[in-house]
Design a protein around this motif. Structure first.
Motif, short mmCIF file in Angstrom:
data_model
loop_
_atom_site.label_atom_id
_atom_site.label_comp_id
_atom_site.label_asym_id
_atom_site.label_seq_id
_atom_site.Cartn_x
_atom_site.Cartn_y
_atom_site.Cartn_z
N VAL A 213 0.84 -1.20 0.00
CA VAL A 213 0.00 0.00 0.00
C VAL A 213 0.88 1.25 0.00
O VAL A 213 0.64 2.20 -0.77
CB VAL A 213 -0.96 0.01 1.21
CG1 VAL A 213 -1.64 1.37 1.36
CG2 VAL A 213 -2.03 -1.08 1.05
N ILE A 214 1.90 1.27 0.85
CA ILE A 214 2.82 2.42 0.89
C ILE A 214 3.53 2.57 -0.44
O ILE A 214 3.65 3.68 -0.99
CB ILE A 214 3.83 2.25 2.04
CG1 ILE A 214 3.12 2.23 3.40
CG2 ILE A 214 4.87 3.37 1.99
CD1 ILE A 214 2.32 3.47 3.73
N THR A 215 4.01 1.46 -1.00
CA THR A 215 4.70 1.51 -2.29
C THR A 215 3.76 1.98 -3.39
O THR A 215 4.14 2.79 -4.25
CB THR A 215 5.28 0.14 -2.64
OG1 THR A 215 6.16 -0.30 -1.59
CG2 THR A 215 6.08 0.19 -3.94
N ALA A 216 2.52 1.47 -3.38
CA ALA A 216 1.54 1.85 -4.40
C ALA A 216 1.25 3.35 -4.35
O ALA A 216 1.20 4.02 -5.39
CB ALA A 216 0.25 1.06 -4.22
N ARG A 217 1.06 3.89 -3.16
CA ARG A 217 0.81 5.33 -3.04
C ARG A 217 1.98 6.12 -3.61
O ARG A 217 1.79 7.13 -4.31
CB ARG A 217 0.59 5.70 -1.56
CG ARG A 217 -0.74 5.22 -0.98
CD ARG A 217 -0.78 5.57 0.50
NE ARG A 217 -2.03 5.15 1.13
CZ ARG A 217 -2.26 5.19 2.43
NH1 ARG A 217 -1.32 5.62 3.26
NH2 ARG A 217 -3.41 4.78 2.92
N TYR A 218 3.18 5.68 -3.31
CA TYR A 218 4.37 6.36 -3.81
C TYR A 218 4.42 6.29 -5.33
O TYR A 218 4.60 7.31 -6.02
CB TYR A 218 5.62 5.73 -3.18
CG TYR A 218 6.92 6.19 -3.78
CD1 TYR A 218 7.45 7.43 -3.49
CD2 TYR A 218 7.62 5.35 -4.65
CE1 TYR A 218 8.65 7.85 -4.05
CE2 TYR A 218 8.83 5.76 -5.22
CZ TYR A 218 9.33 7.02 -4.92
OH TYR A 218 10.51 7.43 -5.47
N LEU A 219 4.26 5.10 -5.90
CA LEU A 219 4.31 4.92 -7.34
C LEU A 219 3.23 5.75 -8.04
O LEU A 219 3.51 6.46 -9.01
CB LEU A 219 4.11 3.44 -7.69
CG LEU A 219 5.31 2.50 -7.55
CD1 LEU A 219 4.86 1.06 -7.77
CD2 LEU A 219 6.40 2.87 -8.54
N ILE A 220 2.00 5.64 -7.55
CA ILE A 220 0.89 6.34 -8.18
C ILE A 220 1.12 7.85 -8.14
O ILE A 220 0.90 8.55 -9.13
CB ILE A 220 -0.44 5.96 -7.48
CG1 ILE A 220 -0.80 4.52 -7.80
CG2 ILE A 220 -1.57 6.90 -7.90
CD1 ILE A 220 -1.89 3.94 -6.90
N SER A 221 1.59 8.35 -7.01
CA SER A 221 1.83 9.79 -6.87
C SER A 221 2.91 10.28 -7.82
O SER A 221 2.74 11.29 -8.51
CB SER A 221 2.23 10.12 -5.43
OG SER A 221 1.19 9.83 -4.53
#
Length: 437
Positions: A213-221
């Protein structure tokens, strides 16, 4: 939710793994209690030092992580199982999630440390899937927040094929990254709000899912910024549109055996019913962790939106395949907790929910009747939720799993956040009161 995602490749030597993948720099990352990602960029030449000695941070500068300016440094120690090349962000870049230490001991205020402690103490293994919802936005010439897609104006845009296609480049780049990482992205859709999207990936053990979830937020942002957009996980960026949740699909396992399927109501086992009852019993305190911002309560307190539905629970109820409940039961192998939103720290959310559910199992609680709306409404504001947290030893105990004082510290942070907002003067007050008297 689909089958469990493949386990990540684990290396016992960070330098060797990085060289094999053509990695030149490592992003050593952890989050504070609010979920803020904090990192240092480490060249591959210093990978050995990172692996064995960690990398130092001035803890007070990090933010909400329980330190004063006079405290000793935090050392971020990488968990090699979380090593993730991310060439979509920058060629030659990899990310590794870290556990903060202070003077040789795991730092009790670190969310990842807290979740690991709760998982260690549990008598069953928690598996989780997370639905990450977010808005893609821009500011117009007047500085007003608008959907990044100027054509996304339908009253009911959910699942709209044209709106989805207009964001094809962004969505497919994120999907490609997720699948390359072995996460098992299986769907990408336009959600109920204008400019709102969701990208789903397969479930995994709780710690892996929280890291993702943390990685996904970073990637998406980062990928959105590259296209001149802002990806926001703010629960309610638009007053008249649906907010962003982070629905959690949960199941317990022991010795590779699922504990939730059974012959009780909705295809659940007695253990699952008791776990569900524990979540409902602690729902008011859980909301301080699942919905941890002032803005969160604009989502759960919404009465209407442009589409006609809020999709946010108002009471701690449960039911079958019914999205209006706090806990939905889509299949007999899991439950879906719908109280969390896009601002939730996934480590704390899963730690607190596991503690609440296991309390129900150990106490032999019963969830009551399906669909019953007899429990009091969820907290109307962040302040009410924090007060419920302080009065709940089970949920507070989860935050204190790595050491005492964390729940009280978190509560004070959130009280200060509430009163900071309460002390500001906004346009609603000016419009209502400026010439009213």
């Amino acid at each position: 939710m689909t089958l469990e995602a493949p386990a990540p490749v684990v290396s016992d030597d960070l330098t060797t793994r990085a060289h094999q993948d053509g990695v030149k720099f490592l992003l050593a990352l952890f989050v504070d209690l609010t979920g803020k990602p904090c990192a240092k960029l480490v060249p591959v030449e210093a990978a050995d030092a990172l692996q064995y000695d960690g990398v130092g941070f001035a803890g007070y500068a990090v933010g909400a992580i329980g330190q004063e300016p006079s405290d000793p440094d935090i050392l971020a120690m990488p968990d090699l199982a979380s090593y993730t090349p991310i060439p979509w962000v920058r060629e030659g870049l990899a990310l590794v999630h870290c556990d903060p230490y202070v003077e040789g001991e795991p730092w009790k205020y670190a969310p990842r440390v807290i979740l690991k402690k709760v998982l260690e103490k549990a008598d069953a293994e928690l598996f989780a899937g997370a639905e990450v919802e977010y808005f893609l936005v821009r500011r117009d010439e007047k500085g007003q927040l608008t959907p990044a897609d100027a054509h996304d104006t339908d009253q009911r845009p959910c699942y709209g094929a044209r709106g989805l296609t207009r964001m094809y480049d962004h969505l497919t780049e994120v999907s490609t990254a997720m699948n390359a990482l072995g996460w098992g992205n299986y769907a990408n859709d336009h959600e109920d709000g204008n400019g709102q999207f969701e990208q789903n990936f397969a479930y995994a053990d709780a710690l892996t899912t929280a890291d993702r979830v943390i990685t996904a937020r970073y990637l998406i942002s980062v990928l959105a910024e590259r296209r001149g957009m802002t990806a926001t996980f703010m629960p309610k960026p638009f007053a008249d549109r649906t907010g962003s949740g982070m629905h959690l699909h949960l199941s317990l396992w022991r010795n590779d055996h699922p504990l939730f399927p059974g012959d009780r109501e909705h295809g659940l086992s007695e253990t699952a019913h008791r776990f569900l009852a524990g979540v409902l019993d602690h729902a008011h305190a859980l909301q301080a962790v699942l919905a941890p911002t002032v803005n969160s309560y604009k989502r759960t307190g919404a009465t209407s939106t442009r589409s006609g539905a809020t999709w946010s629970p108002r009471r701690p109820s449960f039911g079958g395949n019914d999205r209006t409940h706090y806990v939905r039961i889509p299949e007999g192998d899991r439950i879906e907790l719908r109280g969390a939103d896009g601002s939730a720290n996934p480590y704390l959310a899963l730690a607190a929910t596991l503690a609440a559910g296991l309390d129900g199992v150990h106490r032999g609680l019963h969830p009551g009747e399906t669909g019953a709306q007899t429990r009091p409404e969820l907290p109307p504001t962040l302040l009410h939720a924090v007060e419920a947290l302080a009065a709940d030893p089970v949920v507070s105990g989860a935050l204190d799993a790595a050491g005492p004082g964390v729940a009280a510290y978190f509560g004070e942070l959130k009280r200060a956040e509430f009163f900071d907002w309460h002390g500001s003067v906004g346009s609603w007050e000016l419009d209502r009161y400026l010439t009213a008297f």
